[in-house]
Design a protein around this motif. Sequence first.
Motif, PDB file in Angstrom:
ATOM      1  N   PRO A  25       0.800  -1.233   0.000  1.00 38.72           N
ATOM      2  CA  PRO A  25       0.000   0.000   0.000  1.00 38.72           C
ATOM      3  C   PRO A  25       0.834   1.286   0.000  1.00 38.72           C
ATOM      4  O   PRO A  25       0.478   2.249  -0.668  1.00 38.72           O
ATOM      5  N   LEU A  26       1.965   1.297   0.701  1.00 38.90           N
ATOM      6  CA  LEU A  26       2.792   2.497   0.722  1.00 38.90           C
ATOM      7  C   LEU A  26       3.414   2.754  -0.645  1.00 38.90           C
ATOM      8  O   LEU A  26       3.437   3.882  -1.135  1.00 38.90           O
ATOM      9  N   ARG A  27       3.899   1.689  -1.302  1.00 41.87           N
ATOM     10  CA  ARG A  27       4.474   1.868  -2.641  1.00 41.87           C
ATOM     11  C   ARG A  27       3.406   2.315  -3.630  1.00 41.87           C
ATOM     12  O   ARG A  27       3.662   3.120  -4.524  1.00 41.87           O
ATOM     13  N   TYR A  28       2.201   1.794  -3.459  1.00 36.31           N
ATOM     14  CA  TYR A  28       1.101   2.213  -4.332  1.00 36.31           C
ATOM     15  C   TYR A  28       0.847   3.714  -4.159  1.00 36.31           C
ATOM     16  O   TYR A  28       0.675   4.445  -5.130  1.00 36.31           O
ATOM     17  N   GLN A  29       0.864   4.196  -2.920  1.00 35.16           N
ATOM     18  CA  GLN A  29       0.658   5.617  -2.670  1.00 35.16           C
ATOM     19  C   GLN A  29       1.806   6.446  -3.240  1.00 35.16           C
ATOM     20  O   GLN A  29       1.583   7.521  -3.798  1.00 35.16           O
ATOM     21  N   ILE A  30       3.030   5.955  -3.114  1.00 30.46           N
ATOM     22  CA  ILE A  30       4.182   6.657  -3.691  1.00 30.46           C
ATOM     23  C   ILE A  30       3.971   6.805  -5.194  1.00 30.46           C
ATOM     24  O   ILE A  30       4.131   7.891  -5.756  1.00 30.46           O
ATOM     25  N   LEU A  31       3.611   5.704  -5.843  1.00 28.42           N
ATOM     26  CA  LEU A  31       3.384   5.743  -7.290  1.00 28.42           C
ATOM     27  C   LEU A  31       2.337   6.776  -7.661  1.00 28.42           C
ATOM     28  O   LEU A  31       2.520   7.552  -8.605  1.00 28.42           O
ATOM     29  N   GLU A  32       1.239   6.809  -6.916  1.00 28.27           N
ATOM     30  CA  GLU A  32       0.178   7.770  -7.223  1.00 28.27           C
ATOM     31  C   GLU A  32       0.711   9.201  -7.247  1.00 28.27           C
ATOM     32  O   GLU A  32       0.279  10.008  -8.067  1.00 28.27           O
ATOM     33  N   HIS A  33       1.645   9.512  -6.383  1.00 29.31           N
ATOM     34  CA  HIS A  33       2.183  10.869  -6.308  1.00 29.31           C
ATOM     35  C   HIS A  33       3.260  11.141  -7.354  1.00 29.31           C
ATOM     36  O   HIS A  33       3.676  12.287  -7.518  1.00 29.31           O
ATOM     37  N   LEU A  34       3.685  10.108  -8.061  1.00 31.25           N
ATOM     38  CA  LEU A  34       4.710  10.282  -9.102  1.00 31.25           C
ATOM     39  C   LEU A  34       4.126  10.192 -10.505  1.00 31.25           C
ATOM     40  O   LEU A  34       4.858  10.259 -11.484  1.00 31.25           O
ATOM     41  N   GLN A  43       9.730  15.204  -1.067  1.00 34.70           N
ATOM     42  CA  GLN A  43       8.450  15.821  -1.419  1.00 34.70           C
ATOM     43  C   GLN A  43       7.288  14.848  -1.220  1.00 34.70           C
ATOM     44  O   GLN A  43       6.238  15.221  -0.704  1.00 34.70           O
ATOM     45  N   VAL A  44       7.471  13.600  -1.619  1.00 30.91           N
ATOM     46  CA  VAL A  44       6.418  12.596  -1.440  1.00 30.91           C
ATOM     47  C   VAL A  44       6.199  12.329   0.050  1.00 30.91           C
ATOM     48  O   VAL A  44       5.065  12.213   0.509  1.00 30.91           O
ATOM     49  N   ALA A  45       7.281  12.274   0.807  1.00 42.11           N
ATOM     50  CA  ALA A  45       7.173  12.037   2.250  1.00 42.11           C
ATOM     51  C   ALA A  45       6.359  13.144   2.924  1.00 42.11           C
ATOM     52  O   ALA A  45       5.547  12.861   3.815  1.00 42.11           O
ATOM     53  N   GLN A  46       6.552  14.388   2.505  1.00 43.77           N
ATOM     54  CA  GLN A  46       5.787  15.499   3.081  1.00 43.77           C
ATOM     55  C   GLN A  46       4.296  15.316   2.838  1.00 43.77           C
ATOM     56  O   GLN A  46       3.487  15.513   3.737  1.00 43.77           O
ATOM     57  N   VAL A  47       3.932  14.913   1.626  1.00 46.70           N
ATOM     58  CA  VAL A  47       2.523  14.711   1.288  1.00 46.70           C
ATOM     59  C   VAL A  47       1.938  13.551   2.097  1.00 46.70           C
ATOM     60  O   VAL A  47       0.807  13.611   2.560  1.00 46.70           O
ATOM     61  N   GLU A  81      19.578  15.933  -4.981  1.00 53.03           N
ATOM     62  CA  GLU A  81      18.159  15.573  -4.952  1.00 53.03           C
ATOM     63  C   GLU A  81      17.862  14.765  -6.208  1.00 53.03           C
ATOM     64  O   GLU A  81      18.232  15.158  -7.311  1.00 53.03           O
ATOM     65  N   LYS A  82      17.180  13.642  -6.043  1.00 54.48           N
ATOM     66  CA  LYS A  82      16.801  12.801  -7.178  1.00 54.48           C
ATOM     67  C   LYS A  82      15.302  12.921  -7.387  1.00 54.48           C
ATOM     68  O   LYS A  82      14.517  12.680  -6.472  1.00 54.48           O
ATOM     69  N   TYR A  83      14.910  13.259  -8.603  1.00 54.31           N
ATOM     70  CA  TYR A  83      13.502  13.394  -8.956  1.00 54.31           C
ATOM     71  C   TYR A  83      13.062  12.155  -9.734  1.00 54.31           C
ATOM     72  O   TYR A  83      13.721  11.751 -10.698  1.00 54.31           O
ATOM     73  N   TYR A  84      11.963  11.576  -9.294  1.00 51.06           N
ATOM     74  CA  TYR A  84      11.428  10.363  -9.906  1.00 51.06           C
ATOM     75  C   TYR A  84      10.044  10.647 -10.469  1.00 51.06           C
ATOM     76  O   TYR A  84       9.314  11.503  -9.975  1.00 51.06           O
ATOM     77  N   GLN A  85       9.695   9.857 -11.487  1.00 45.57           N
ATOM     78  CA  GLN A  85       8.378   9.969 -12.100  1.00 45.57           C
ATOM     79  C   GLN A  85       7.921   8.575 -12.522  1.00 45.57           C
ATOM     80  O   GLN A  85       8.743   7.705 -12.822  1.00 45.57           O
ATOM     81  N   ALA A  86       6.621   8.367 -12.537  1.00 47.18           N
ATOM     82  CA  ALA A  86       6.072   7.092 -12.997  1.00 47.18           C
ATOM     83  C   ALA A  86       6.426   6.892 -14.466  1.00 47.18           C
ATOM     84  O   ALA A  86       6.475   7.857 -15.239  1.00 47.18           O
ATOM     85  N   THR A  87       6.678   5.651 -14.855  1.00 49.87           N
ATOM     86  CA  THR A  87       7.034   5.362 -16.246  1.00 49.87           C
ATOM     87  C   THR A  87       5.817   5.358 -17.159  1.00 49.87           C
ATOM     88  O   THR A  87       5.957   5.349 -18.374  1.00 49.87           O
TER      89      THR A  87
END
Length: 195
Positions: A25-34, A43-47, A81-87
């Motif tokens: 569930p946590l990884r799913y939430q991370i993905l949603e924000h990317l 940034q994701v941790a803050q949200v 800082e490393k910026y990630y985005q969903a593929t």
Amino acid sequence: MKQTGRKGKDLILRDLAQLRALGDPLRYQILEHLIGEAKTAKQVAQVLGTKPTRLYHHFGVLERAGIIRKVRTRKVRGATEKYYQATANRMTVDPRLRSGGVVPVHPLYAAAFHSTLDEIDAAERSLAGTARQTPILVNRLRIRTTAATAAGLQKQLEEWIASCEQASSADGDAEFGITVAFYQMPDSRPEESKQ
């Protein structure tokens, strides 16, 4: 999956590592924000209201599974800082993963519904005692219909989802969550009535 008004490619989940990565569930939430916008773990941790150190491992799992990718880096006070985005903007499960009666997608669906429940719970708590603008709408139903009608309903749902995506704007004054599941139920009628 969370949609934020963007168009793009789909990712077909073809292996168990990808499903396992999204089954948390946590990884799913991370993905949603990317999806749609590149962000750092901080940034994701803050949200999400957690510490970035709790997310680094999960970012790595998602990256190794090909679900997110590093899109840029930036030097800030000696740190990188490393910026990630969903593929991809949408993900679907390759039907071949279900062959042989094995259905490894349960954790993926559970993570999606777990995220939905968390968001509804947070909405209920944050809006308690306020003049709520929009009521929370949850509806579950079963229908019996023809394959042709079901195909038409699915097309209408897909069009409605696309219109919701198009309605999303960074200028919006409130965020809304939508979870849609449309699936064929196993036939539970007695054998004699299936004739």
